[in-house]
Write an enzyme that holds these catalytic residues in place. Structure first.
Site, PDB file in Angstrom:
ATOM      1  N   GLY A 293      11.572  -6.818   9.967  1.00 34.12           N
ATOM      2  CA  GLY A 293      11.278  -6.059   8.752  1.00 34.12           C
ATOM      3  C   GLY A 293      10.337  -4.932   9.113  1.00 34.12           C
ATOM      4  NE  ARG A 294       4.286  -6.431  10.170  1.00 30.98           N
ATOM      5  CZ  ARG A 294       3.459  -6.698   9.153  1.00 30.98           C
ATOM      6  NH1 ARG A 294       2.667  -5.776   8.670  1.00 30.98           N
ATOM      7  NH2 ARG A 294       3.423  -7.920   8.644  1.00 30.98           N
ATOM      8  CE1 TYR A 334      -1.068 -10.579   4.050  1.00 30.56           C
ATOM      9  CE2 TYR A 334      -0.355  -8.299   4.044  1.00 30.56           C
ATOM     10  CZ  TYR A 334      -0.115  -9.628   3.761  1.00 30.56           C
ATOM     11  OH  TYR A 334       1.082  -9.989   3.216  1.00 30.56           O
ATOM     12  CB  CYS A 360     -11.628  -2.224 -12.695  1.00 32.13           C
ATOM     13  SG  CYS A 360     -11.530  -0.698 -13.614  1.00 32.13           S
ATOM     14  CD  GLU A 361      -9.940  -6.900  -8.872  1.00 32.93           C
ATOM     15  OE1 GLU A 361     -10.665  -7.516  -8.074  1.00 32.93           O
ATOM     16  OE2 GLU A 361      -9.441  -7.411  -9.890  1.00 32.93           O
TER      17      GLU A 361
END
Ligand SMILES: *Cc1c(COP(=O)(O)O)cnc(C)c1O
Length: 431
Positions: A293-294, A334, A360-361
């Site tokens: 995938g990546r 990650y 807002c985190e």
């Protein structure tokens, strides 16, 4: 600082299609400033050529082995990208009925090259895959095997299956994306596999056709792949001696890239990876399936964003972009590193800053204490290597619409996903 110390095209260009031309960042010939003006930001930008190049690397290195590259749809599931990969002859590794539907819409002819992985397949998903006559079910538990047999009988189908075995091999990667140890939820312990295959042989509607393994994601060493396939090979030989006709070996995905500035020669790395796999499987006479995938899409894509504000809080300098963790969650999820480049390289002095989104985190950051050429309000910047697990992990958190996506083909941008509207976002809700 002189212009020569602005990001060096050579340092970043080789594995990536994003390069400076006269101080302006381009993607395979398309000017990113123009893309931002035409399509708005945040914007995912992908190079079709870069994806083709990666597929070709794998196809070349495995040309002497019967094989199918089953692209892992979850890495980037945009229909136009699936269509491109289907045209290149790829199959697909899916993990849901939703992904099956994506393959059907992007390239129905590729349904026969689909492998279906995942620990929690539901009846409707199994039925859809049986009706589509997919290539292989990667079965992850005995309960799933029994259910699959029941559904296959009900639909008068035969399901080709591989057990996804857990080889108990450790691969150095982030703990959230490591899957090949006994303690993980994935697969069936390899020591138990022979017994489960014995049961599979007895089940109507089940054709035990392969053995499958997937040890995790973003694995850069070759040894864990070789080690797990060595164990798979032994199992295949045992199963054949038990009379089973095992035709497929599915080596899974997980082949990694370099996200930072370390030298990375993807062709050389693929050559090394393929050589190790070819050696382990030499003479086995099986059709090899790979589920990258990546590796195929990460470096083909970037997230283009505009700086909204900058501010100083005490000793900290903040650059606030219009992209946020809901658009690209990898740093928050990650602690992933993404290189950040200014779209215009005009030789400005560098500055250390936290590059953050508007959500807002506190976890909504792209980089902390990162040295980049100074970014000012209104400037454009890109987060590199965002083609995999970027858009596919995007959310609507903070009621933010999904970004648009463009694919660059022969220097020309094609909109492959329009920017969502708030009406799109709210469409399923009831008052
Ligand atoms: C996620 C996944 C892949 C792809 O992993 P990459 O690291 O993107 O190559 C392949 N196979 C399975 C079963 C997966 O879960």
């Amino acid at each position: 600082m002189s212009p020569s110390t602005s990001p060096s095209p050579n340092a970043i260009s080789s594995p990536r299609p994003f390069t400076y031309a006269n101080g302006r960042l381009t993607c395979s010939g398309a000017d990113l400033t123009e893309l931002a003006e035409r399509f708005g930001t945040p914007l995912y930008v992908y190079s079709a050529d870069a994806i083709r190049e990666r597929v070709a690397m794998l196809q070349t290195e495995f040309s002497t082995v019967p094989h199918t590259i089953c692209y892992a749809v979850k890495a980037n599931s945009s229909l136009a990208i699936l269509k491109l990969l289907g045209e290149l002859g790829c199959g697909f590794d899916i993990v849901s009925g939703g992904e099956l539907e994506r393959v059907r819409r992007a390239d129905p002819a590729a349904l026969s090259r689909v492998v279906f992985s995942g620990v929690g397949k539901q009846i409707w998903e199994i039925d859809a895959a049986l009706n589509a006559d997919i290539l292989l079910f990667n079965v992850e538990s005995e309960a799933e095997l029994e259910l699959l047999a029941t559904r296959a009988q009900a639909l008068s189908k035969t399901a080709r299956i591989a057990l996804r075995v857990n080889p108990d091999v450790f691969a150095e990667t982030h703990p959230y994306i490591s899957t090949g140890l006994r303690e993980h939820k994935f697969g069936i312990a390899i020591e138990r596999a022979r017994e489960v295959y014995r049961r599979a042989v007895q089940l109507p509607g089940i054709d035990p056709a392969g053995v499958s393994v997937h040890i995790g994601s973003q694995i850069r060493a070759v040894e864990p792949f070789a080690e797990s396939l060595k164990r798979v090979r032994s199992l295949v030989e045992e199963l054949r001696s038990d009379g089973l006709k095992i035709r497929f070996v599915d080596g899974g995905g997980g082949f990694g890239i370099e996200y930072g500035t370390a030298a990375f020669d993807p062709a050389a790395r693929v050559a090394e990876y393929a050589a190790a796999i070819r050696m382990v499987l030499n003479g086995l006479d099986a059709h090899l399936l790979l589920e990258p995938g990546r590796f195929l899409v990460a470096q083909a894509g970037a997230l283009l964003t505009r700086v909204l504000y900058t501010k100083q809080n005490g000793t900290k300098h903040f650059v606030i972009t219009d992209a946020a963790m809901n658009d690209l969650i990898r740093p928050a999820l990650y602690h992933a590193h993404h290189e950040i480049l200014p779209v215009i390289a005009d030789g400005r002095p560098s500055q250390t800053a936290d590059i953050v989104g508007p959500v807002c985190e506190t976890g909504d950051f792209f980089a902390r204490d990162r040295l980049t050429p100074e970014l000012r309000s209104g400037d454009l910047a890109v987060l590199l290597d965002a083609g995999a697990y970027g858009m596919s992990l995007a959310s609507h958190y903070n009621t933010r619409v999904h970004p648009a996506e463009v694919l660059i083909e022969a220097g020309h941008p094609r909109l492959i996903r329009r920017r969502e509207t708030l009406d799109d976002l709210l469409a399923a809700e009831l008052l």
